[in-house]
Design a protein around this motif. Sequence first.
Motif, PDB file in Angstrom:
ATOM      1  N   ILE A 157      -6.377  68.906   0.111  1.00 34.03           N
ATOM      2  CA  ILE A 157      -5.351  68.706  -0.918  1.00 34.03           C
ATOM      3  C   ILE A 157      -6.000  68.329  -2.239  1.00 34.03           C
ATOM      4  O   ILE A 157      -5.661  68.864  -3.292  1.00 34.03           O
ATOM      5  N   ARG A 158      -6.978  67.433  -2.157  1.00 34.96           N
ATOM      6  CA  ARG A 158      -7.688  67.040  -3.380  1.00 34.96           C
ATOM      7  C   ARG A 158      -8.334  68.241  -4.034  1.00 34.96           C
ATOM      8  O   ARG A 158      -8.309  68.399  -5.244  1.00 34.96           O
ATOM      9  N   GLU A 159      -8.889  69.091  -3.185  1.00 37.70           N
ATOM     10  CA  GLU A 159      -9.588  70.261  -3.714  1.00 37.70           C
ATOM     11  C   GLU A 159      -8.601  71.225  -4.375  1.00 37.70           C
ATOM     12  O   GLU A 159      -8.784  71.645  -5.512  1.00 37.70           O
ATOM     13  N   VAL A 160      -7.526  71.527  -3.653  1.00 40.56           N
ATOM     14  CA  VAL A 160      -6.553  72.500  -4.154  1.00 40.56           C
ATOM     15  C   VAL A 160      -5.876  71.996  -5.428  1.00 40.56           C
ATOM     16  O   VAL A 160      -5.686  72.732  -6.390  1.00 40.56           O
ATOM     17  N   PHE A 161      -5.514  70.733  -5.435  1.00 38.67           N
ATOM     18  CA  PHE A 161      -4.772  70.194  -6.579  1.00 38.67           C
ATOM     19  C   PHE A 161      -5.676  69.537  -7.613  1.00 38.67           C
ATOM     20  O   PHE A 161      -5.191  68.931  -8.563  1.00 38.67           O
ATOM     21  N   ASN A 162      -6.971  69.635  -7.385  1.00 39.00           N
ATOM     22  CA  ASN A 162      -7.922  69.074  -8.328  1.00 39.00           C
ATOM     23  C   ASN A 162      -7.662  67.592  -8.595  1.00 39.00           C
ATOM     24  O   ASN A 162      -7.506  67.147  -9.730  1.00 39.00           O
ATOM     25  N   ILE A 163      -7.589  66.854  -7.513  1.00 38.00           N
ATOM     26  CA  ILE A 163      -7.347  65.423  -7.622  1.00 38.00           C
ATOM     27  C   ILE A 163      -8.639  64.700  -7.295  1.00 38.00           C
ATOM     28  O   ILE A 163      -9.320  65.039  -6.324  1.00 38.00           O
ATOM     29  N   LYS A 164      -8.969  63.746  -8.130  1.00 36.19           N
ATOM     30  CA  LYS A 164     -10.191  62.968  -7.892  1.00 36.19           C
ATOM     31  C   LYS A 164      -9.896  61.888  -6.860  1.00 36.19           C
ATOM     32  O   LYS A 164      -8.871  61.216  -6.922  1.00 36.19           O
ATOM     33  N   ASN A 165     -10.801  61.744  -5.919  1.00 32.12           N
ATOM     34  CA  ASN A 165     -10.664  60.668  -4.929  1.00 32.12           C
ATOM     35  C   ASN A 165     -11.087  59.354  -5.581  1.00 32.12           C
ATOM     36  O   ASN A 165     -12.264  59.136  -5.841  1.00 32.12           O
ATOM     37  N   ASP A 166     -10.131  58.499  -5.861  1.00 34.89           N
ATOM     38  CA  ASP A 166     -10.482  57.259  -6.563  1.00 34.89           C
ATOM     39  C   ASP A 166     -10.512  56.048  -5.629  1.00 34.89           C
ATOM     40  O   ASP A 166     -10.463  54.913  -6.066  1.00 34.89           O
TER      41      ASP A 166
ATOM     42  N   CYS B 115      -5.242  59.900  -2.911  1.00 30.29           N
ATOM     43  CA  CYS B 115      -5.715  59.052  -4.010  1.00 30.29           C
ATOM     44  C   CYS B 115      -4.780  57.851  -4.136  1.00 30.29           C
ATOM     45  O   CYS B 115      -3.737  57.792  -3.499  1.00 30.29           O
ATOM     46  N   ARG B 116      -5.213  56.900  -4.968  1.00 33.41           N
ATOM     47  CA  ARG B 116      -4.447  55.663  -5.105  1.00 33.41           C
ATOM     48  C   ARG B 116      -3.026  55.924  -5.611  1.00 33.41           C
ATOM     49  O   ARG B 116      -2.073  55.304  -5.175  1.00 33.41           O
ATOM     50  N   HIS B 117      -2.925  56.844  -6.560  1.00 32.41           N
ATOM     51  CA  HIS B 117      -1.618  57.138  -7.148  1.00 32.41           C
ATOM     52  C   HIS B 117      -0.649  57.624  -6.074  1.00 32.41           C
ATOM     53  O   HIS B 117       0.474  57.155  -5.981  1.00 32.41           O
ATOM     54  N   TRP B 118      -1.112  58.532  -5.258  1.00 34.89           N
ATOM     55  CA  TRP B 118      -0.255  59.064  -4.196  1.00 34.89           C
ATOM     56  C   TRP B 118       0.113  57.963  -3.217  1.00 34.89           C
ATOM     57  O   TRP B 118       1.247  57.867  -2.770  1.00 34.89           O
ATOM     58  N   ARG B 119      -0.872  57.138  -2.886  1.00 32.97           N
ATOM     59  CA  ARG B 119      -0.588  56.045  -1.944  1.00 32.97           C
ATOM     60  C   ARG B 119       0.508  55.142  -2.510  1.00 32.97           C
ATOM     61  O   ARG B 119       1.470  54.788  -1.832  1.00 32.97           O
ATOM     62  N   ASP B 120       0.360  54.781  -3.791  1.00 35.41           N
ATOM     63  CA  ASP B 120       1.342  53.890  -4.403  1.00 35.41           C
ATOM     64  C   ASP B 120       2.727  54.526  -4.434  1.00 35.41           C
ATOM     65  O   ASP B 120       3.727  53.881  -4.139  1.00 35.41           O
ATOM     66  N   VAL B 121       2.755  55.809  -4.801  1.00 38.90           N
ATOM     67  CA  VAL B 121       4.045  56.497  -4.869  1.00 38.90           C
ATOM     68  C   VAL B 121       4.688  56.574  -3.473  1.00 38.90           C
ATOM     69  O   VAL B 121       5.875  56.309  -3.308  1.00 38.90           O
ATOM     70  N   ILE B 122       3.866  56.877  -2.482  1.00 37.51           N
ATOM     71  CA  ILE B 122       4.395  56.969  -1.116  1.00 37.51           C
ATOM     72  C   ILE B 122       4.906  55.603  -0.651  1.00 37.51           C
ATOM     73  O   ILE B 122       5.989  55.486  -0.088  1.00 37.51           O
TER      74      ILE B 122
END
Lengths: 186, 232
Positions: A157-166, B115-122
Motif C-alpha cells: 500500500i505504501r508503495e502504490v500510494f507513495n506513502i512514507k513509512n513514518d 503510517c502514523r496518519h492512517w493509524r490515527d485516522v483509523i
Amino acid sequence: MEVDKGKGEAEETRKVAEADRDTVTLKSSDGKLFEVSKEAAARLSTVLAGMIAGGSIDDNGTDLKQIGSEALENVVDYCNKHANSIPSAALISSSISFNTAPFKEPEEWERKFVDRLSHDALFDLVEAANFLGMERLLDVTCHKISEMMKGKSPDQIREVFNIKNDYTKEELEEIRQELAWAFYDD
Amino acid sequence: MMNIGAPSAPVVSPAPSWRNFLNFGNPFRIFVSLALKFTSAFISGPSKTGEITQGNKGRANCYESASSSMATASPTSAEATAAVNNEGLNLPTDALVDILLRLSPIYRRLVRLVCRHWRDVIDERTPQIQPPKVLAFFSSSKSASAYVVDDLAGGKCRKVWGVSADPDTKTSVDVTMVGTCNGLLCLCDNKKPGGTVAVFNPVTREKLRIPKLPVSYRGGYSYGTRDTYTFG
C-alpha cells in the motif's frame, strides 16, 4: 409515481436554468476554462449549487483555485457523462435509498470512468470532488481506491500510494504484536 | 484468607504483571479463561493511548500532527515526513475515512501499519471492534470470584462477580465456571448433586437459572466425578 415526479422536477430545474444561461464556466488553478451544464453542476456538486443559487458564478470563469486543470477536466467530464447516462429519475431514487445503503455500488460507466485514470489523477479527482462537495463522485473514486487496496500488504500500500513509512522500528514491532493477537498468529 | 503460597500461584503466569494479579485470593483451583477472539486485545496499552492523544491535537492536517511527533523522535524522520507532504498521498481526511470504512474491520486493523496518519485516522474516525479482555475465575472452598482485567499491562482489574462462605456457619463454596460468552458468565454450583447451573450478567447483575437438565445421576455413587457442561 415517484419516477414521473422526479422527471418533472428535473425538467423544471432545467427550465429555470435555461431561463438564464444553461452552462457555467469554471476556471482551474492554472487558468484553463471549462464549460459545464448548470443543471448537472448544481445537481452533482453542493458547492456549485450554492454558488449558482447565491449568484456568485462569474460568466468569464468562476475561479476554482484549489483545482488543477486535469482534475477539473475530469470533474466536468464526469458531470457531462452523468447528465447523459443517468436519467434523473434513477438518480432521485438512488438518493432516496442512500440512507439505507451508505455506499452505493458504482455504475458500469462510472467504473470505467475511474479505471482509466492514473493514480495521481484519481487522487486529484478525490480532492476536487471533496472540495466541490460532489458526494457521488467522491463515492465512486473512494470505492476505486478501496478496491485498489484490497489484498495488499501495508508495504504494498505504501508503495502504490507513495506513502512514507513514518513509524520507528519499535512502533512497527509493537503494532505487529497487536496484530499477532488479532489474527491468532504466532 | 489462607495463604497457600507458591504451588498454586504459578498455574498461569504469562507476564510478570500477572503475578501480582494472580496472587490475591488463594486459588485452590484457578481457572483462567482467556477470552481471546480475533482482535488486538489489550494492545491499546497506556503508552499508545498517549500517542493517540498527541495525534488528536492537530487534526486539521494530520501529516502535521505526525511530523510534530516525529520531530521529537529524531531529526532524520522529520525529513521523511516532509517528503510525505510533498510527494505522498495527500487525501482529504474525510475521503480517507470514506475509503477506510469500505474495508473490513480486520483488514482496517492491518493497514494501521501503513503510517502514523492512517493509524490515527483509523483509531479516531472508524468504529473498532471492542477489544476482548481477560477474565480470571478463582474458586476455593471459601469463596469464588470472577475478575475482568481491564488493563493487562498496568495490571488493572475489577471484580465482576463473587460469593464467599458465611464465616459463622460452616457452609462451603463449590462453584465452578462453566464458560463465558458475550460477557455472560455461566456458573455451576456443585453443592447439589448434578449441580445448579446459572447464567450471570455481570453488568446488569441479573442471574438466570438454567432449568434442571436431564442428566443421569446415580445417587451417592458419583462422588468424585463431575458432570461436564460447556457454555459458549
